[in-house]
Design a protein around this motif. Structure first.
Motif, PDB file in Angstrom:
ATOM      1  N   TRP A  50      33.142 -22.851  12.417  1.00 10.47           N
ATOM      2  CA  TRP A  50      32.673 -21.858  13.512  1.00 10.47           C
ATOM      3  C   TRP A  50      31.270 -22.285  13.970  1.00 10.47           C
ATOM      4  O   TRP A  50      30.443 -22.650  13.079  1.00 10.47           O
ATOM      5  CB  TRP A  50      32.414 -20.519  13.069  1.00 10.47           C
ATOM      6  CG  TRP A  50      33.753 -20.035  12.478  1.00 10.47           C
ATOM      7  CD1 TRP A  50      34.717 -19.290  13.284  1.00 10.47           C
ATOM      8  CD2 TRP A  50      34.449 -20.191  11.278  1.00 10.47           C
ATOM      9  NE1 TRP A  50      35.853 -18.930  12.596  1.00 10.47           N
ATOM     10  CE2 TRP A  50      35.660 -19.477  11.147  1.00 10.47           C
ATOM     11  CE3 TRP A  50      33.882 -20.871   9.871  1.00 10.47           C
ATOM     12  CZ2 TRP A  50      36.418 -19.698   9.804  1.00 10.47           C
ATOM     13  CZ3 TRP A  50      34.866 -20.780   8.855  1.00 10.47           C
ATOM     14  CH2 TRP A  50      35.934 -20.066   8.821  1.00 10.47           C
ATOM     15  N   PHE A  51      31.149 -22.611  15.403  1.00  8.15           N
ATOM     16  CA  PHE A  51      29.892 -22.849  15.714  1.00  8.15           C
ATOM     17  C   PHE A  51      29.261 -21.842  16.724  1.00  8.15           C
ATOM     18  O   PHE A  51      29.796 -21.295  17.752  1.00  8.15           O
ATOM     19  CB  PHE A  51      29.927 -24.195  16.829  1.00  8.15           C
ATOM     20  CG  PHE A  51      30.726 -25.274  16.162  1.00  8.15           C
ATOM     21  CD1 PHE A  51      30.153 -26.294  15.584  1.00  8.15           C
ATOM     22  CD2 PHE A  51      32.122 -25.450  15.888  1.00  8.15           C
ATOM     23  CE1 PHE A  51      30.840 -27.167  14.546  1.00  8.15           C
ATOM     24  CE2 PHE A  51      32.729 -26.399  14.985  1.00  8.15           C
ATOM     25  CZ  PHE A  51      32.135 -27.313  14.449  1.00  8.15           C
ATOM     26  N   LEU A  52      28.149 -21.223  16.138  1.00 11.46           N
ATOM     27  CA  LEU A  52      27.744 -19.933  16.471  1.00 11.46           C
ATOM     28  C   LEU A  52      26.505 -20.004  17.593  1.00 11.46           C
ATOM     29  O   LEU A  52      25.340 -20.267  16.841  1.00 11.46           O
ATOM     30  CB  LEU A  52      27.233 -19.072  15.435  1.00 11.46           C
ATOM     31  CG  LEU A  52      28.528 -18.953  14.415  1.00 11.46           C
ATOM     32  CD1 LEU A  52      28.310 -18.933  12.848  1.00 11.46           C
ATOM     33  CD2 LEU A  52      29.507 -17.715  14.866  1.00 11.46           C
ATOM     34  N   PHE A  53      26.721 -19.817  18.676  1.00 15.35           N
ATOM     35  CA  PHE A  53      25.785 -19.818  19.926  1.00 15.35           C
ATOM     36  C   PHE A  53      25.283 -18.490  20.107  1.00 15.35           C
ATOM     37  O   PHE A  53      25.547 -17.400  19.534  1.00 15.35           O
ATOM     38  CB  PHE A  53      26.072 -20.849  20.971  1.00 15.35           C
ATOM     39  CG  PHE A  53      26.712 -22.024  20.486  1.00 15.35           C
ATOM     40  CD1 PHE A  53      25.551 -23.014  19.785  1.00 15.35           C
ATOM     41  CD2 PHE A  53      27.938 -22.586  20.565  1.00 15.35           C
ATOM     42  CE1 PHE A  53      25.691 -24.444  19.272  1.00 15.35           C
ATOM     43  CE2 PHE A  53      28.336 -23.973  20.110  1.00 15.35           C
ATOM     44  CZ  PHE A  53      27.492 -24.696  19.652  1.00 15.35           C
ATOM     45  N   TYR A  61      38.600 -14.960  25.634  1.00 18.52           N
ATOM     46  CA  TYR A  61      38.847 -15.798  24.835  1.00 18.52           C
ATOM     47  C   TYR A  61      39.323 -17.004  25.545  1.00 18.52           C
ATOM     48  O   TYR A  61      40.175 -17.069  26.415  1.00 18.52           O
ATOM     49  CB  TYR A  61      40.060 -15.454  23.840  1.00 18.52           C
ATOM     50  CG  TYR A  61      39.860 -14.097  23.192  1.00 18.52           C
ATOM     51  CD1 TYR A  61      39.179 -14.173  21.845  1.00 18.52           C
ATOM     52  CD2 TYR A  61      40.022 -12.744  23.435  1.00 18.52           C
ATOM     53  CE1 TYR A  61      39.015 -12.969  20.992  1.00 18.52           C
ATOM     54  CE2 TYR A  61      39.625 -11.605  23.004  1.00 18.52           C
ATOM     55  CZ  TYR A  61      39.329 -11.827  21.854  1.00 18.52           C
ATOM     56  OH  TYR A  61      38.842 -10.287  21.071  1.00 18.52           O
ATOM     57  N   TYR A  62      38.666 -18.126  25.205  1.00 15.66           N
ATOM     58  CA  TYR A  62      38.954 -19.328  26.016  1.00 15.66           C
ATOM     59  C   TYR A  62      39.277 -20.658  25.330  1.00 15.66           C
ATOM     60  O   TYR A  62      38.920 -20.824  24.378  1.00 15.66           O
ATOM     61  CB  TYR A  62      37.625 -19.732  26.386  1.00 15.66           C
ATOM     62  CG  TYR A  62      37.587 -20.703  27.849  1.00 15.66           C
ATOM     63  CD1 TYR A  62      37.577 -20.571  29.134  1.00 15.66           C
ATOM     64  CD2 TYR A  62      37.541 -22.174  27.430  1.00 15.66           C
ATOM     65  CE1 TYR A  62      37.733 -21.447  29.972  1.00 15.66           C
ATOM     66  CE2 TYR A  62      37.316 -23.287  28.442  1.00 15.66           C
ATOM     67  CZ  TYR A  62      37.490 -22.812  29.762  1.00 15.66           C
ATOM     68  OH  TYR A  62      37.454 -23.635  30.868  1.00 15.66           O
ATOM     69  N   PHE A  63      40.523 -21.096  26.054  1.00 13.53           N
ATOM     70  CA  PHE A  63      41.296 -22.286  25.330  1.00 13.53           C
ATOM     71  C   PHE A  63      41.008 -23.546  25.991  1.00 13.53           C
ATOM     72  O   PHE A  63      41.926 -23.748  26.759  1.00 13.53           O
ATOM     73  CB  PHE A  63      42.753 -21.842  25.062  1.00 13.53           C
ATOM     74  CG  PHE A  63      42.776 -20.435  24.283  1.00 13.53           C
ATOM     75  CD1 PHE A  63      42.893 -20.222  23.058  1.00 13.53           C
ATOM     76  CD2 PHE A  63      42.898 -19.259  25.277  1.00 13.53           C
ATOM     77  CE1 PHE A  63      43.192 -19.095  22.466  1.00 13.53           C
ATOM     78  CE2 PHE A  63      43.051 -18.029  24.633  1.00 13.53           C
ATOM     79  CZ  PHE A  63      43.161 -17.944  23.295  1.00 13.53           C
ATOM     80  N   ILE A  99      31.124 -18.610  20.797  1.00 15.72           N
ATOM     81  CA  ILE A  99      31.295 -19.013  19.476  1.00 15.72           C
ATOM     82  C   ILE A  99      32.515 -19.847  19.503  1.00 15.72           C
ATOM     83  O   ILE A  99      33.435 -19.535  20.277  1.00 15.72           O
ATOM     84  CB  ILE A  99      31.576 -17.736  18.755  1.00 15.72           C
ATOM     85  CG1 ILE A  99      30.639 -16.677  18.462  1.00 15.72           C
ATOM     86  CG2 ILE A  99      32.257 -18.135  17.284  1.00 15.72           C
ATOM     87  CD1 ILE A  99      30.770 -15.421  18.916  1.00 15.72           C
ATOM     88  N   VAL A 100      32.378 -21.236  19.140  1.00 14.86           N
ATOM     89  CA  VAL A 100      33.330 -22.118  19.076  1.00 14.86           C
ATOM     90  C   VAL A 100      34.172 -22.108  17.986  1.00 14.86           C
ATOM     91  O   VAL A 100      33.437 -22.303  16.785  1.00 14.86           O
ATOM     92  CB  VAL A 100      32.776 -23.456  19.684  1.00 14.86           C
ATOM     93  CG1 VAL A 100      33.999 -24.455  19.694  1.00 14.86           C
ATOM     94  CG2 VAL A 100      32.290 -23.404  20.943  1.00 14.86           C
ATOM     95  N   CYS A 101      35.410 -21.965  17.811  1.00 13.64           N
ATOM     96  CA  CYS A 101      36.360 -21.933  16.763  1.00 13.64           C
ATOM     97  C   CYS A 101      37.193 -23.114  16.473  1.00 13.64           C
ATOM     98  O   CYS A 101      37.842 -23.059  17.425  1.00 13.64           O
ATOM     99  CB  CYS A 101      36.673 -20.429  16.411  1.00 13.64           C
ATOM    100  SG  CYS A 101      36.074 -19.236  16.615  1.00 13.64           S
ATOM    101  N   SER A 119      41.453 -24.928  19.006  1.00 16.38           N
ATOM    102  CA  SER A 119      40.252 -24.512  19.300  1.00 16.38           C
ATOM    103  C   SER A 119      40.341 -23.341  20.349  1.00 16.38           C
ATOM    104  O   SER A 119      41.261 -23.370  21.052  1.00 16.38           O
ATOM    105  CB  SER A 119      39.642 -25.931  19.931  1.00 16.38           C
ATOM    106  OG  SER A 119      40.295 -26.269  21.036  1.00 16.38           O
ATOM    107  N   TYR A 120      39.280 -22.595  19.878  1.00 17.36           N
ATOM    108  CA  TYR A 120      39.149 -21.452  21.040  1.00 17.36           C
ATOM    109  C   TYR A 120      37.807 -21.001  20.859  1.00 17.36           C
ATOM    110  O   TYR A 120      37.019 -21.444  20.144  1.00 17.36           O
ATOM    111  CB  TYR A 120      40.046 -20.190  20.697  1.00 17.36           C
ATOM    112  CG  TYR A 120      39.780 -19.590  19.243  1.00 17.36           C
ATOM    113  CD1 TYR A 120      40.367 -20.247  18.249  1.00 17.36           C
ATOM    114  CD2 TYR A 120      38.875 -18.552  19.128  1.00 17.36           C
ATOM    115  CE1 TYR A 120      40.416 -19.466  17.148  1.00 17.36           C
ATOM    116  CE2 TYR A 120      38.845 -17.849  18.038  1.00 17.36           C
ATOM    117  CZ  TYR A 120      39.657 -18.370  17.083  1.00 17.36           C
ATOM    118  OH  TYR A 120      39.418 -17.813  15.661  1.00 17.36           O
ATOM    119  N   ILE A 121      37.106 -20.615  22.094  1.00 18.22           N
ATOM    120  CA  ILE A 121      36.008 -20.103  22.297  1.00 18.22           C
ATOM    121  C   ILE A 121      35.770 -18.498  22.523  1.00 18.22           C
ATOM    122  O   ILE A 121      36.683 -18.208  23.372  1.00 18.22           O
ATOM    123  CB  ILE A 121      35.410 -20.897  23.531  1.00 18.22           C
ATOM    124  CG1 ILE A 121      35.352 -22.481  23.265  1.00 18.22           C
ATOM    125  CG2 ILE A 121      33.893 -20.507  23.825  1.00 18.22           C
ATOM    126  CD1 ILE A 121      34.950 -23.164  24.664  1.00 18.22           C
TER     127      ILE A 121
END
Ligand code: CA
Length: 719
Positions: free
Chosen positions: A473-476, A540-542, A480-482, A592-594
């Motif tokens: 998890w990349f938490l901005f 939710y972005y793919f 948030i990028v998973c 991957s999802y954002i």
């Protein structure tokens, strides 16, 4: 306040002979040794106890009902005194009845006359003679003695006291539970009734012992039960219990700290800092609005209303007295949890990875996004006492995403329990029960996060229930990028990664079309690029598409199937559920999802493009994301390796999680953490790709209680 300087033996015999018919009354009458002098500070403290533990004035109809139904021997026929139930122990109802009577008597005793006093006396006597016991030690050694202590303290404020020898007997009965044998919240709980006993008997030695025992858990420990060096709270082995037992711990200590504040027994500065730090920066941070993160409730997640924290408004004013230095924080939290102010009121950006608790908090004014993991150092969320029967996947990187706060409130009976938000698992037809009781040890060492307090990257190597993968998890701020990679399973079931499963609120839109009709399950989006789903102000972005499934159907269930103490009444509700289907027996699948946790409407969602976000790598060896706009690069190295990004090449000689801020600038910094907690150093080579100049950073990793925490190194001037 009454002073007790009497010869108990004489009084006891006299009282029994003169006032009590020998056979119609239960025999009781321990002798309780008391010190002769009562310190004024005890009166101050006892009065605080009574003010805190007394209820409102009971309704007269309730009181009269209890007076009518009590038997001459002090028994209530609606109470099953032989019951030994572990969770909801029925005899406790007797003490609840008694609490109503005591409160009524102290508040307006004159209104009810002698019958109320007599009922109280007989009810105390009956309890003493029957001495009900539960199969759960907690009721015997904590619940009942605490209740007795509070009831006896209440009677000290009554016009007419209960007979001395009856009080003495009940004080003897309170001598249960060994404070020295208990740890954490249980120690606090046992010490609390010691404290009540000390107040009632003016026993200064017992008082000092009880206070010091209640404050004793207020110290930092390392993987033992209690408050950890990362300010997480573990109990039942190394198991995350920030609310649940951590809440009991808080209740006991806050209560005691309030009782003794401003006296010679007050909390010292060092312990006050620990209490304040845990309450403000861990416990309250895991609450959004008036509802907690479902990850912090332990097995209590299976209890109705467990996430509801409206009650904090009662405890927080006490902290204002104990810790006035942080009154702004206490007041803001009180206003959020009571609902007076919005969930975002006075919420600053806040990030923290708990390297001991295997838990990440990521807060922004607009949302909370928290991750729970597990490792060989910790335990999974437990089942026990027939509670949390289906929670086996709760610790595999479950993500709690809150905006209003109530997104998951009481959803648990209708949840599909192998589709916990954030989790990759086998998709069973029927939810699979937990088999290991009281917390199963995690199965991999790699679980951790790197954080500078503003941005965080967390990662988890999962190998559980025949499913393996690497998750991160990349938490901005906005995003948030998973990422998931290396997904493998040999089991027959399809493997899914659930993006969210929360209450349906309003329409669901996708980049294909608006989903209006309620369908059990359908393919979410057919497009492969820039696909998105929007629901309840969250996008939710793919970036790579995938086989996404969606459901906004009615789901049904009951509390009983997850917690045997609750009803099997059928409950239903519409649920928004979004997940990837990786198919059966995937080999090296990925996702991957954002998550965009604050997109107010569909128009805004349509405008979003992910050009600031670059997924640099998503495979079995490394997962990396660059956020160009923020100047943040986050890399999870699952083994020694190299990543080229932003004109630099970063290579490491060991697995680690790294975060680079301001690469190429004069203040360039690299942050590193070792999620395995096994290494003592890592070498990081930073090379300027264009010029070939490079620098080798030898980073000593923290050890002992700090192992797993983040360290930083500067790497400027590599031109
Ligand atoms: Ca399922």
């Amino acid at each position: 306040m009454m002073h007790i300087k009497i010869l108990k033996t004489v009084i006891f015999i006299c009282w029994v002979c003169c006032l009590q018919p020998a056979f119609s009354r239960p025999l009781y009458g321990g002798i309780y040794e008391r010190t002769a002098e009562r310190l004024p500070v005890f009166d101050t403290i006892m009065n605080r106890v009574w003010q805190q533990t007394k209820t409102g004035v009971p309704r007269s109809t309730t009181v009269y009902n209890l007076l009518r139904s009590i038997q001459p021997n002090g028994k209530w026929n609606d109470v099953d005194y032989t019951d030994r139930t572990i969770a909801k122990w029925k005899p406790a109802a007797h003490l609840e009845h008694l609490r109503v009577l005591v409160n009524a008597y102290v508040a307006e005793g004159a209104m009810y006359g002698d019958s109320l006093y007599n009922a109280i006396q007989h009810a105390f006597e009956y309890w003493y003679s029957v001495d009900p016991k539960s199969a759960n030690w907690w009721h015997n050694e904590i619940g009942a003695p605490q209740d007795l202590g509070e009831l006896l303290i209440g009677m000290r404020y009554a016009k007419k006291q209960i007979p001395q020898s009856l009080e003495d007997s009940l004080l003897q009965r309170m001598k249960r539970g060994d404070v020295f044998k208990q740890t954490g919240a249980n120690k606090t709980d046992v010490a609390l009734h010691y404290f009540y006993r000390a107040l009632l008997t003016s026993d200064t030695a017992l008082f000092s012992l009880a206070v010091s025992q209640i404050f004793e858990p207020l110290t930092l420990v390392h993987y033992k039960e209690g408050l950890q060096y990362d300010y997480s709270y573990l109990q039942h082995g190394p198991q995350l219990q920030i609310s649940s037992y951590g809440n009991v711990f808080l209740t006991g200590i806050v209560g005691m700290a309030y009782y003794v504040h401003g006296t010679i027994y007050a909390l010292d500065e060092q312990k006050l800092a620990l209490l304040s730090g845990y309450y403000r920066n861990t416990y309250l941070k895991a609450i959004r609005g008036a509802w907690s993160d479902f990850n912090i409730e332990g097995r209590g997640i299976s209890r109705k209303n467990a996430l509801d924290k409206h009650g904090e408004e009662k405890r927080l004013p006490l902290m204002n007295q104990i810790d006035p230095l942080h009154s702004e924080d206490w007041n803001a939290a009180a206003q959020r949890t009571s609902g007076v102010k919005s969930a975002s009121f006075d919420v600053p950006a806040f990030d923290r990875h708990f390297w001991i608790g295997d838990y990440t908090l990521h807060l922004r004014p607009q949302y909370s996004f928290n991750v729970r993991m597990v490792s060989t150092r910790t335990k999974r969320c437990e089942a026990g006492n027939l509670e949390n029967l289906l929670g086996r996947y709760l610790s595999d990187g479950s993500t709690n995403l809150q905006r209003s706060g109530s997104e998951y409130y009481n959803i648990m009976p209708v949840w599909e329990w192998d589709k916990i938000p954030g989790v990759t698992s086998r998709d069973y037809v029927n939810d699979r029960p937990t088999t290991v009781q009281w917390g199963e040890q995690g199965s991999t060492a790699f679980a951790g996060g790197v954080s500078d307090g503003v941005y965080t990257a967390s990662a988890y190597v999962q190998h559980y229930d025949s499913v393996q993968l690497k998750k991160s998890w990349f938490l901005f701020d906005r995003e948030i990028v998973c990422l998931g990679a290396g997904i493998r399973s040999e089991a027959d079931e399809q493997v899914t990664t659930t993006i969210n499963q929360c209450w349906l609120r309003g329409d669901v839109f996708t980049s294909d079309k608006k989903q209006k009709t309620l369908k059990k399950e359908q393919v979410a989006i057919s497009s492969k690029e820039a696909a998105w789903v929007w629901h309840d102000s969250i996008g939710y972005y793919f970036p790579q598409g995938g086989d996404m499934r969606i459901s906004n159907a009615v789901q049904s269930g009951n509390w009983n199937k997850i917690n045997n103490s609750f009803s099997d009444e059928l409950l239903s509700g519409k649920v928004f559920k979004l997940w990837f289907n990786h198919g059966a027996k995937p080999q090296n699948a990925s996702y991957s999802y954002i998550v965009l946790p604050a997109v107010n409407n569909v128009a805004e969602m349509k405008k979003y493009d992910a050009k600031q976000i670059h997924v640099i790598a998503n495979n079995d060896s490394v997962q990396a994301v660059q956020h160009e706009g923020l100047g943040v690069i986050q890399i999870v190295f699952y083994k020694a390796g190299k990543v080229d990004v932003s004109g630099f090449s970063f290579s490491v000689d060991k697995s680690c999680i790294a975060m680079i801020r301001n690469a190429g600038e004069s203040n360039a910094t690299i942050y590193v953490a070792d999620p395995t907690q096994l290494e003592d150093a890592v070498n990081i080579t930073v090379r300027n790709i264009k010029t070939g100049k490079q620098k080798i950073l030898h980073v000593d990793l923290p050890i002992k209680e700090m192992a797993g925490s983040t360290v930083s190194a500067a790497f400027n001037n590599i031109n």
